[in-house]
Design a protein around this motif. Structure first.
Motif, PDB file in Angstrom:
ATOM      1  N   ILE A 224      12.296 -42.263 -32.657  1.00 45.22           N
ATOM      2  CA  ILE A 224      11.045 -41.805 -32.569  1.00 45.22           C
ATOM      3  C   ILE A 224      10.239 -42.762 -32.195  1.00 45.22           C
ATOM      4  O   ILE A 224      10.063 -43.880 -32.771  1.00 45.22           O
ATOM      5  CB  ILE A 224      10.520 -41.258 -33.841  1.00 45.22           C
ATOM      6  CG1 ILE A 224      11.347 -39.781 -34.054  1.00 45.22           C
ATOM      7  CG2 ILE A 224       9.024 -40.966 -33.644  1.00 45.22           C
ATOM      8  CD1 ILE A 224      10.694 -39.008 -35.371  1.00 45.22           C
ATOM      9  N   ASP A 227       5.102 -43.217 -35.134  1.00 43.49           N
ATOM     10  CA  ASP A 227       5.257 -43.155 -36.527  1.00 43.49           C
ATOM     11  C   ASP A 227       5.621 -41.611 -36.832  1.00 43.49           C
ATOM     12  O   ASP A 227       5.899 -41.098 -38.228  1.00 43.49           O
ATOM     13  CB  ASP A 227       3.994 -43.141 -37.339  1.00 43.49           C
ATOM     14  CG  ASP A 227       2.783 -42.324 -36.732  1.00 43.49           C
ATOM     15  OD1 ASP A 227       3.105 -41.480 -36.036  1.00 43.49           O
ATOM     16  OD2 ASP A 227       1.822 -42.772 -36.999  1.00 43.49           O
ATOM     17  N   GLY A 228       5.909 -40.732 -35.849  1.00 38.87           N
ATOM     18  CA  GLY A 228       6.735 -39.432 -36.143  1.00 38.87           C
ATOM     19  C   GLY A 228       5.504 -38.341 -36.348  1.00 38.87           C
ATOM     20  O   GLY A 228       5.852 -37.129 -36.446  1.00 38.87           O
ATOM     21  N   SER A 268       5.178 -31.613 -35.143  1.00 39.17           N
ATOM     22  CA  SER A 268       5.302 -33.080 -35.229  1.00 39.17           C
ATOM     23  C   SER A 268       6.713 -33.497 -34.974  1.00 39.17           C
ATOM     24  O   SER A 268       7.583 -32.553 -35.199  1.00 39.17           O
ATOM     25  CB  SER A 268       4.922 -33.859 -36.374  1.00 39.17           C
ATOM     26  OG  SER A 268       5.682 -33.735 -37.534  1.00 39.17           O
ATOM     27  N   LEU A 269       6.957 -34.772 -34.384  1.00 41.19           N
ATOM     28  CA  LEU A 269       8.186 -35.161 -34.129  1.00 41.19           C
ATOM     29  C   LEU A 269       9.093 -35.196 -35.534  1.00 41.19           C
ATOM     30  O   LEU A 269      10.292 -34.833 -35.581  1.00 41.19           O
ATOM     31  CB  LEU A 269       8.496 -36.532 -33.384  1.00 41.19           C
ATOM     32  CG  LEU A 269       7.576 -36.579 -32.219  1.00 41.19           C
ATOM     33  CD1 LEU A 269       7.846 -37.906 -31.743  1.00 41.19           C
ATOM     34  CD2 LEU A 269       8.220 -35.526 -31.510  1.00 41.19           C
ATOM     35  N   ASN A 270       8.347 -35.669 -36.797  1.00 46.77           N
ATOM     36  CA  ASN A 270       9.091 -35.562 -38.149  1.00 46.77           C
ATOM     37  C   ASN A 270       9.480 -34.223 -38.486  1.00 46.77           C
ATOM     38  O   ASN A 270      10.599 -34.180 -39.038  1.00 46.77           O
ATOM     39  CB  ASN A 270       8.193 -36.263 -39.077  1.00 46.77           C
ATOM     40  CG  ASN A 270       7.960 -37.795 -39.020  1.00 46.77           C
ATOM     41  OD1 ASN A 270       8.789 -38.565 -38.468  1.00 46.77           O
ATOM     42  ND2 ASN A 270       6.758 -38.469 -39.140  1.00 46.77           N
ATOM     43  N   ILE A 273      12.492 -33.080 -36.741  1.00 46.24           N
ATOM     44  CA  ILE A 273      13.921 -33.697 -37.084  1.00 46.24           C
ATOM     45  C   ILE A 273      14.520 -32.839 -38.330  1.00 46.24           C
ATOM     46  O   ILE A 273      15.531 -32.666 -38.422  1.00 46.24           O
ATOM     47  CB  ILE A 273      13.662 -35.326 -37.599  1.00 46.24           C
ATOM     48  CG1 ILE A 273      13.338 -36.181 -36.362  1.00 46.24           C
ATOM     49  CG2 ILE A 273      14.865 -35.719 -38.321  1.00 46.24           C
ATOM     50  CD1 ILE A 273      14.721 -36.175 -35.431  1.00 46.24           C
ATOM     51  N   ALA A 286      16.058 -40.253 -38.106  1.00 49.92           N
ATOM     52  CA  ALA A 286      15.536 -40.862 -37.071  1.00 49.92           C
ATOM     53  C   ALA A 286      15.176 -42.224 -37.393  1.00 49.92           C
ATOM     54  O   ALA A 286      14.916 -42.801 -38.637  1.00 49.92           O
ATOM     55  CB  ALA A 286      14.229 -40.163 -36.679  1.00 49.92           C
ATOM     56  N   TYR A 288      12.533 -45.716 -36.039  1.00 51.14           N
ATOM     57  CA  TYR A 288      11.223 -45.604 -35.372  1.00 51.14           C
ATOM     58  C   TYR A 288      10.920 -46.718 -34.541  1.00 51.14           C
ATOM     59  O   TYR A 288      11.625 -47.879 -34.865  1.00 51.14           O
ATOM     60  CB  TYR A 288      10.232 -45.580 -36.271  1.00 51.14           C
ATOM     61  CG  TYR A 288      10.407 -44.265 -37.510  1.00 51.14           C
ATOM     62  CD1 TYR A 288       9.285 -43.212 -36.790  1.00 51.14           C
ATOM     63  CD2 TYR A 288      11.238 -44.023 -38.181  1.00 51.14           C
ATOM     64  CE1 TYR A 288       9.483 -41.880 -37.465  1.00 51.14           C
ATOM     65  CE2 TYR A 288      11.324 -42.906 -38.929  1.00 51.14           C
ATOM     66  CZ  TYR A 288      10.337 -41.918 -38.726  1.00 51.14           C
ATOM     67  OH  TYR A 288      10.401 -40.570 -39.202  1.00 51.14           O
TER      68      TYR A 288
END
Length: 338
Positions: A224, A227-228, A268-270, A273, A286, A288
């Motif tokens: 990522i 910070d995700g 969000s990317l987090n 996941i 992930a 970072y």
């Protein structure tokens, strides 16, 4: 021949067998999905123009033998090629472009030549084609630039943050000028992070979802950038196809129009996941890395205008689309092993 998960809902009421469609960039990700929809619903003729620099013959190979399908290998940077491609067409879906913010930063010249000069060639060719009723083109959410306002609303844009964003903003300016000067009206669809089957996970400038899916399938950790908490209005490809079909067949166009094409949501990317963990049943985390140059931190679209004007409604919400595309990548990778 057709993806069994997609396009069971017709987004048109007219008899498509009466019309001829040109899809530029039709061997690419979104373009080939539009092609699939049109052929599934018996369009009179579907012609693809693609130079295969960013599209893949494999995306359209299964359609080659169909009597209502035609493929022209050619480049939109050549005006004569554009003129030949639009001959006899009723509708033009202009999807050909060089996407990717990072690619435009590495090579702004080619992005400019394709996305601006190529777009101007297509506008000119279509304007002069007597049969063409409508051109719809791929615009981009990158046009909102450094605007921090959420949700993103048409008419409230910031300054571009990348060469790619500049090219897509210029497309809209040219289309608006053609509308005012020549009376030739087009529709731009500002795509918000479209994903789905046929999006190449191995391209060096691949989007985040195919990259993340590939990592989970291969049991490796995705990286990522940042910070995700970076968020996007990720939009499944069938929603994009719906918007294109509704825009192409829209009869009430009186000037150039631009519409957000999205879900009106944020992921969000987090969060992505965590969804991939559930979908894959794998506990992969992930790693970072640094933020990526030219990226917007958060993006979310207002879809009020497109819903009101084009009767667009996103049938596929994010996690439903993510499950479909994860399974598609998994099946594609299994096929490659056989």
């Amino acid at each position: 021949m057709y993806n069994k998960e997609l396009y069971h809902i017709p987004y048109h009421t007219k008899d498509l067998s009466s019309y001829k469609f040109l899809i530029t960039g039709g061997a690419g990700f979104i373009g080939s999905n539009i092609v699939e929809y049109l052929l599934r619903y018996n369009a009179g003729q579907v012609r693809v123009l693609d130079n295969l620099s960013n599209g893949y013959y494999s995306n359209i190979e299964k359609f080659i033998e169909l009597p209502n399908f035609e493929f022209i290998k050619g480049d939109i940077r050549d005006l004569e090629t554009c003129k030949k491609a639009v001959e006899g067409m009723d509708f033009v879906s202009h999807q050909a472009a060089l996407g990717s913010v990072p690619r435009s930063i590495v090579d702004p010249i080619t992005s400019n030549e394709t996305n601006i000069s190529g777009f101007l060639n297509m506008l000119t060719a279509v304007k002069d084609a007597p049969n063409v009723k409508r051109m719809v083109y791929a615009a981009s959410s990158s046009t909102y630039g450094d605007s921090k306002e959420l949700p993103k609303v048409e008419g409230v844009e910031g300054k571009p943050l990348s060469p790619y964003a500049v090219t897509k903003a210029v497309n809209e300016l040219y289309a608006d000028v053609f509308s005012k000067v020549y009376g030739f009206h087009t529709i731009g669809l500002r795509y918000f992070n479209v994903f789905g089957p046929k999006q190449n996970a191995n391209n060096p400038y691949a989007a985040v979802i195919p990259i993340f899916c590939k990592h989970f399938i291969e049991n490796t950790s995705p990286t990522i950038n940042g910070d995700g908490i970076t968020s996007r209005d990720f939009t499944f490809v069938e929603n994009a196809v719906q918007a294109n079909i509704r825009a192409l067949l829209y009869d009430k166009l009186e000037k150039h129009e631009v519409f957000n094409m999205a879900c009106g949501d944020q992921v969000s990317l987090n969060e992505m996941i965590e969804m991939l963990k559930r979908i894959s049943n794998k506990d992969i985390n992930a790693v970072y890395g640094p933020e990526r140059a030219g990226d917007v931190k958060h993006s979310k679209a207002s879809i009020e205008k497109i819903s009101r004007e084009l009767n667009y409604y996103p049938e596929f919400k994010f996690e439903k689309g993510l499950k479909i595309v994860f399974d598609w990548y998994q099946n594609e990778m299994l096929e490659q092993i056989k």
